[in-house]
Design a protein around this motif. Structure first.
Motif, PDB file in Angstrom:
ATOM      1  N   PRO A 332     -65.733 -35.565  78.339  1.00  0.00           N
ATOM      2  CA  PRO A 332     -66.572 -36.929  78.613  1.00  0.00           C
ATOM      3  C   PRO A 332     -68.009 -36.489  78.373  1.00  0.00           C
ATOM      4  O   PRO A 332     -68.673 -35.543  79.335  1.00  0.00           O
ATOM      5  CB  PRO A 332     -65.849 -36.996  80.047  1.00  0.00           C
ATOM      6  N   TYR A 333     -68.619 -37.195  77.587  1.00  0.00           N
ATOM      7  CA  TYR A 333     -70.172 -37.160  77.616  1.00  0.00           C
ATOM      8  C   TYR A 333     -70.669 -38.282  77.269  1.00  0.00           C
ATOM      9  O   TYR A 333     -70.271 -38.850  76.199  1.00  0.00           O
ATOM     10  CB  TYR A 333     -70.352 -35.811  76.585  1.00  0.00           C
ATOM     11  N   LEU A 334     -71.756 -38.772  77.601  1.00  0.00           N
ATOM     12  CA  LEU A 334     -72.364 -39.860  77.204  1.00  0.00           C
ATOM     13  C   LEU A 334     -73.831 -39.466  77.331  1.00  0.00           C
ATOM     14  O   LEU A 334     -74.409 -39.106  78.278  1.00  0.00           O
ATOM     15  CB  LEU A 334     -72.272 -40.998  77.937  1.00  0.00           C
ATOM     16  N   GLY A 335     -74.693 -39.216  76.126  1.00  0.00           N
ATOM     17  CA  GLY A 335     -75.901 -38.941  76.243  1.00  0.00           C
ATOM     18  C   GLY A 335     -77.197 -39.663  75.852  1.00  0.00           C
ATOM     19  O   GLY A 335     -77.029 -40.537  74.843  1.00  0.00           O
ATOM     20  N   LEU A 336     -78.182 -39.571  76.253  1.00  0.00           N
ATOM     21  CA  LEU A 336     -79.627 -40.397  76.050  1.00  0.00           C
ATOM     22  C   LEU A 336     -80.354 -39.400  75.049  1.00  0.00           C
ATOM     23  O   LEU A 336     -80.327 -38.227  75.309  1.00  0.00           O
ATOM     24  CB  LEU A 336     -80.353 -40.882  76.922  1.00  0.00           C
ATOM     25  N   SER A 337     -81.114 -40.257  74.355  1.00  0.00           N
ATOM     26  CA  SER A 337     -81.797 -39.280  73.599  1.00  0.00           C
ATOM     27  C   SER A 337     -82.941 -38.588  74.187  1.00  0.00           C
ATOM     28  O   SER A 337     -83.531 -37.485  73.777  1.00  0.00           O
ATOM     29  CB  SER A 337     -82.666 -40.095  72.339  1.00  0.00           C
ATOM     30  N   GLU A 338     -83.260 -38.901  75.472  1.00  0.00           N
ATOM     31  CA  GLU A 338     -84.231 -38.223  76.130  1.00  0.00           C
ATOM     32  C   GLU A 338     -83.888 -38.078  77.661  1.00  0.00           C
ATOM     33  O   GLU A 338     -82.930 -39.146  78.361  1.00  0.00           O
ATOM     34  CB  GLU A 338     -85.728 -39.085  76.359  1.00  0.00           C
ATOM     35  N   HIS A 339     -84.022 -36.919  78.151  1.00  0.00           N
ATOM     36  CA  HIS A 339     -83.592 -36.719  79.706  1.00  0.00           C
ATOM     37  C   HIS A 339     -84.629 -36.902  80.631  1.00  0.00           C
ATOM     38  O   HIS A 339     -84.484 -37.393  81.799  1.00  0.00           O
ATOM     39  CB  HIS A 339     -83.242 -35.302  79.791  1.00  0.00           C
ATOM     40  N   GLU A 340     -85.982 -36.934  80.205  1.00  0.00           N
ATOM     41  CA  GLU A 340     -87.034 -37.209  81.049  1.00  0.00           C
ATOM     42  C   GLU A 340     -88.151 -37.731  80.216  1.00  0.00           C
ATOM     43  O   GLU A 340     -88.458 -37.044  79.091  1.00  0.00           O
ATOM     44  CB  GLU A 340     -87.505 -35.814  81.688  1.00  0.00           C
ATOM     45  N   VAL A 341     -88.858 -38.621  80.639  1.00  0.00           N
ATOM     46  CA  VAL A 341     -89.951 -39.131  80.161  1.00  0.00           C
ATOM     47  C   VAL A 341     -90.980 -39.391  80.976  1.00  0.00           C
ATOM     48  O   VAL A 341     -90.927 -40.111  82.257  1.00  0.00           O
ATOM     49  CB  VAL A 341     -89.720 -40.578  79.207  1.00  0.00           C
ATOM     50  N   GLU A 342     -92.345 -39.369  80.516  1.00  0.00           N
ATOM     51  CA  GLU A 342     -93.426 -40.072  81.222  1.00  0.00           C
ATOM     52  C   GLU A 342     -93.952 -41.332  80.504  1.00  0.00           C
ATOM     53  O   GLU A 342     -94.261 -41.136  79.302  1.00  0.00           O
ATOM     54  CB  GLU A 342     -94.473 -38.869  81.558  1.00  0.00           C
ATOM     55  N   LEU A 343     -94.257 -42.412  81.300  1.00  0.00           N
ATOM     56  CA  LEU A 343     -94.294 -43.845  80.657  1.00  0.00           C
ATOM     57  C   LEU A 343     -95.440 -44.636  81.274  1.00  0.00           C
ATOM     58  O   LEU A 343     -95.588 -44.467  82.660  1.00  0.00           O
ATOM     59  CB  LEU A 343     -93.044 -44.625  80.346  1.00  0.00           C
ATOM     60  N   THR A 344     -96.225 -45.601  80.493  1.00  0.00           N
ATOM     61  CA  THR A 344     -96.952 -46.279  81.114  1.00  0.00           C
ATOM     62  C   THR A 344     -96.844 -47.700  80.370  1.00  0.00           C
ATOM     63  O   THR A 344     -97.626 -48.571  80.605  1.00  0.00           O
ATOM     64  CB  THR A 344     -98.591 -45.939  80.983  1.00  0.00           C
ATOM     65  N   SER A 345     -96.065 -47.608  79.231  1.00  0.00           N
ATOM     66  CA  SER A 345     -95.923 -48.788  78.573  1.00  0.00           C
ATOM     67  C   SER A 345     -94.350 -49.078  77.984  1.00  0.00           C
ATOM     68  O   SER A 345     -93.608 -48.002  78.422  1.00  0.00           O
ATOM     69  CB  SER A 345     -96.775 -48.627  76.869  1.00  0.00           C
ATOM     70  N   PRO A 346     -94.064 -50.185  77.301  1.00  0.00           N
ATOM     71  CA  PRO A 346     -92.528 -50.198  77.144  1.00  0.00           C
ATOM     72  C   PRO A 346     -91.995 -49.246  76.201  1.00  0.00           C
ATOM     73  O   PRO A 346     -92.604 -48.715  75.547  1.00  0.00           O
ATOM     74  CB  PRO A 346     -92.786 -51.820  76.258  1.00  0.00           C
ATOM     75  N   ALA A 347     -90.747 -49.098  76.386  1.00  0.00           N
ATOM     76  CA  ALA A 347     -90.094 -48.107  75.534  1.00  0.00           C
ATOM     77  C   ALA A 347     -88.702 -48.419  75.123  1.00  0.00           C
ATOM     78  O   ALA A 347     -88.253 -49.492  75.447  1.00  0.00           O
ATOM     79  CB  ALA A 347     -89.954 -46.940  76.566  1.00  0.00           C
ATOM     80  N   VAL A 348     -88.112 -47.910  74.256  1.00  0.00           N
ATOM     81  CA  VAL A 348     -86.817 -48.064  73.662  1.00  0.00           C
ATOM     82  C   VAL A 348     -85.967 -46.744  74.066  1.00  0.00           C
ATOM     83  O   VAL A 348     -86.180 -45.736  73.747  1.00  0.00           O
ATOM     84  CB  VAL A 348     -86.705 -48.211  72.133  1.00  0.00           C
ATOM     85  N   PHE A 349     -84.732 -46.796  74.650  1.00  0.00           N
ATOM     86  CA  PHE A 349     -83.854 -45.809  74.999  1.00  0.00           C
ATOM     87  C   PHE A 349     -82.436 -46.061  74.175  1.00  0.00           C
ATOM     88  O   PHE A 349     -82.188 -47.260  73.846  1.00  0.00           O
ATOM     89  CB  PHE A 349     -83.355 -45.863  76.597  1.00  0.00           C
ATOM     90  N   THR A 350     -82.109 -44.919  73.692  1.00  0.00           N
ATOM     91  CA  THR A 350     -81.093 -44.771  72.660  1.00  0.00           C
ATOM     92  C   THR A 350     -79.917 -43.864  73.246  1.00  0.00           C
ATOM     93  O   THR A 350     -80.268 -42.742  73.329  1.00  0.00           O
ATOM     94  CB  THR A 350     -81.587 -44.588  71.239  1.00  0.00           C
ATOM     95  N   LEU A 351     -78.600 -44.344  73.136  1.00  0.00           N
ATOM     96  CA  LEU A 351     -77.753 -43.321  73.279  1.00  0.00           C
ATOM     97  C   LEU A 351     -77.320 -42.339  71.870  1.00  0.00           C
ATOM     98  O   LEU A 351     -77.597 -42.820  70.822  1.00  0.00           O
ATOM     99  CB  LEU A 351     -76.378 -44.141  73.474  1.00  0.00           C
TER     100      LEU A 351
END
Length: 744
Positions: A332-351
């Protein structure tokens, strides 16, 4: 009927458990039998009595059937020290093929043994590894692969083939690597201690009914599957790190063979799946995924017990554990393209896999992010943080079957311009203290996080790490000098603006107090490279001592050698740590004649078992007083890792003479180089003493002393300098300096 004929008959009979048809020995099917003499082996084609000859005879594809014996991949009696090539570790055998099978002709895997007996500093320079397989498909079955550097080889069938370990001091001694597509190991025993490496590296690895003996950083942390295996754990963290979907353990037993009351699957966090496994440990033990779990970590368990009772792994951070009643054949594994991010503006998260998932924001932070799921496993995220503080939370995705992925978001507030000066800075001298006075345009809720540095005649002598350093203690070294303060205005919501010039204020120091003691906790210590050896200044640089010439490490003088940083493992809180190997500190006092002198240094080694440094490859820390920083002459204490002990270091008093170091006392092995270690050095009237203690309790399994007291008669000198030299590797082998007190 000859002995060889009997051997072939037994060989064929033994194969019936491994093949449906009788094999014929040929160029792709060969027999390895160490009990044969050279003439007996030479009498029949495709029969060999040494592992090296068998490997030399194979082509791209081969099956090697192995009769009970001990086969040495590397001769332990060769006195020469093994050295690696092309920057790699030394290997016993390097084997290249397309498809290779090793089949032991036995039911008990202890009867067929592939062995080596070398490790780092113990017969080798580098982490000696028995096998380096460049094989697309490797299959091993019914045998043992062991590096007996720190483990006795007890061969029950022929006791004369047994051999005692090379050393009791545990060091890095590997079994092997696989550079290829697939590894399959069935009924194989993998034996070593530190960095076992049981054929790590294949893109797919399957271990069935295998046995593992290891300490830390040992197991295959890739996409490996372990089924019906058992593990003897002599350390606390058998996996270094995991990646991708991580390893999967099914119907396995874990036995803690040490006194550790806290054990973890990984040293560095990553996915792990545990299904219907049993953990056997001392009572009141804690079992975690990793010692320092991050908020994004997601691991899976089903049917896990600790000492027979149901147990949730990593229960101190319950968000890291996903409980699934039924886990299928797929890890069982479901992964995101990033584990940790620092943001100040809109972003897109991708599996990482395109599949439907429910997206949501960590509870309590719903007003910080608005999610808009898209097709193909994506979600658009609109962010909002109009507060004055950074928000830390997770964006999560959850599949219908319960698999979960998380990304830890550090959402900074909407940035504001750097503050302006409402009152220009000035330096006010009051007695032995210089104080910086200024006022910034700070509205309510904003903090002054300006970067402040104090400079004496243009050289930084104090700088802020956590908060503005607004005061500076004057000493005799400041007399007659120009003291300058550099201020770079900043708040928690601003960067240092590109158009914000450093503001300077200066005074001429006319009088200052004689320096009779020095005290620092390093929170204002300047870490930038400063190679000058000058009265009243710290030399902050790197140096490779003459006695490390046999070890080919270097450092980059373009990067800082020291850092004020957060600790981990045995290093608690913040302090000064080595950023590169060879980090050195020297303090050169104002020139005069110095008599009696004392030094106290409080440290936390990052290593928790008492070994202090990465390996016994010239890795030590010298702490010296009565030192001439120009000629590198004086006295001190050396703390060094040796090959004698895996959980202790040696302590000895030393004399520096123009950079040459000689011992003043015999070395003493002790277990006190652990968290909360206090080093006391004292010179008085020609007598040098060192006392080392620790707040960490004495380990129950060691007979060694838990404190050190050394003394030596030395020649008098007029020096008053300080010297701290660290030659150990960095990262998890550093020593954090917490507090330094010097008395003249």
């Amino acid at each position: 009927m000859t002995r060889l004929d009997l051997t072939i008959i037994f060989f064929i009979l033994g194969l019936t458990a491994h093949a449906q048809t009788m094999p014929t020995l040929d160029s792709r099917h060969i027999l390895l039998d160490g009990s044969l003499t050279d003439s007996e082996a030479a009498a029949r084609p495709y029969v060999f009595n040494s592992l090296q000859e068998a490997i030399a005879a194979i082509g791209d594809t081969a099956t090697i059937y192995v009769r009970p014996w001990v086969y040495w991949a590397d001769d332990p009696d060769v006195p020469e020290v093994a050295v690696g090539k092309n920057g790699r570790e030394p290997f016993g055998m390097e084997i290249t093929a397309k498809k290779l099978d090793f089949i032991g002709l036995c039911e008990d895997a202890r009867d067929v043994v592939f062995a080596s007996q070398r490790g780092q500093t113990q017969g080798a320079i580098g982490n000696f590894t028995m096998f380096d397989f460049h094989v697309d498909e490797l299959h091993v079955e019914n045998l043992t692969m062991g590096n007996y550097c720190n483990v006795d080889l007890d061969y029950r069938l022929r006791p004369e083939l047994s051999i005692k370990r090379r050393s009791d001091a545990i060091t890095q001694a590997h079994v092997g690597y696989v550079h290829g597509r697939r590894l399959t190991a069935r009924n194989v025993r993998f034996v070593s201690r530190l960095n076992l490496n049981p054929l790590n590296g294949a893109r797919e690895s399957l271990y069935e009914r295998c046995h593992f003996e290891c300490t830390d950083d040992a197991l295959n942390g890739g996409n490996a599957v372990y089924r019906h295996c058992d593990f003897d754990l002599y350390g606390a963290k058998p996996l270094w790190s995991t990646f991708g979907s991580g390893p999967r353990f099914e119907d396995c037993d874990f036995y803690v063979r040490s006194a550790n009351r806290e054990t973890f699957f990984c040293k560095q966090g990553g996915p792990v799946t545990v299904v219907n496994c049993r953990y056997h440990a001392p009572q009141d033990s804690y079992v975690g995924w990793t010692a320092y779990p991050q908020p994004w970590l997601r691991c899976y368990q089903s049917g896990f017990t600790l000492n027979g009772e149901p147990y949730i792994i990593g229960n101190r951070q319950p968000e890291n554990t996903i409980l699934i009643d039924s886990i299928g054949d797929r890890t069982p594994y479901l992964g995101l393209s990033e584990h940790e991010v620092e943001l100040t503006s809109p972003a897109v998260f991708t599996l990482t896999s395109s599949e439907p998932a429910e997206w949501f924001v960590e509870k309590g932070f719903e007003d910080r992010a608005l999610l808009s799921p898209q097709a193909d496993g994506e979600a658009d995220v609109w962010l909002n943080n109009d507060t004055d503080e950074t928000a830390d939370f997770c964006i999560l995705a959850k599949a219908k079957d319960g698999r979960e992925a998380a990304c830890h978001v550090r959402l900074h507030p909407t940035p504001l311009p750097p503050p302006r000066f409402l009152r220009q800075p000035s330096i006010i001298v009051d007695g032995d203290t210089a104080r910086l006075d200024y006022e910034l345009s700070l509205r309510e809720g904003l903090r002054d996080e300006s970067v402040v540095s104090w400079l004496r005649d243009g050289i930084v002598v104090s700088t802020s790490h956590d908060a503005p350093q607004l005061t500076y203690r004057l000493s005799e070294a400041d007399q007659g000098c120009r003291l300058t303060a550099t201020i770079m205005p900043k708040t928690q919501r601003s960067a240092i603006g590109a158009d914000t010039a450093p503001m300077k204020s200066s005074v001429s120091v006319e009088r200052s107090k004689l320096l009779v003691n020095y005290l620092t906790d390093f929170r204002d210590f300047p870490c930038q490279w400063q190679p000058l050896v000058k009265e009243g200044y710290w030399t902050v640089d790197g140096y490779k001592p003459k006695d490390t010439a046999a070890y080919g490490w270097t450092f980059d003088p373009q990067r800082d050698m020291w850092a004020y940083a957060e600790g981990f493992n045995g290093a608690v809180g913040k302090g000064l740590v080595q950023a590169q190997r060879g980090a050195r500190l020297m303090y050169t006092p104002v020139r005069r004649s110095y008599g009696d002198m004392s030094l106290q240094l409080d440290v936390d080694p990052t290593k928790t078992a008492g070994q202090g440094f990465g390996s016994a490859t010239g890795q030590y820390m010298d702490v010296c007083l009565k030192f001439d920083t120009r000629s590198l002459s004086g006295y001190g204490l050396r703390i060094i890792r040796t090959t004698k002990h895996a959980k202790a270091v040696d302590f000895l008093l030393v004399e520096y003479n123009n950079g040459e170091v000689r011992p003043l006392t015999e070395p003493v092995s002790a277990t006190c180089y652990r968290t909360g270690c206090t080093i006391l050095l004292n010179y008085s009237k020609g007598r040098l003493t060192a006392d080392v203690t620790t707040a960490t309790p004495r380990p129950a399994d060691s007979p060694l002393p838990h404190e050190v007291h050394l003394s030596a008669k030395v020649r008098k000198n007029r020096f008053g300098g300080i010297h701290i030299q660290h030659t150990g590797s960095c990262g998890e082998s550093t020593t954090m300096l917490h507090r330094l007190k010097i008395g003249w």
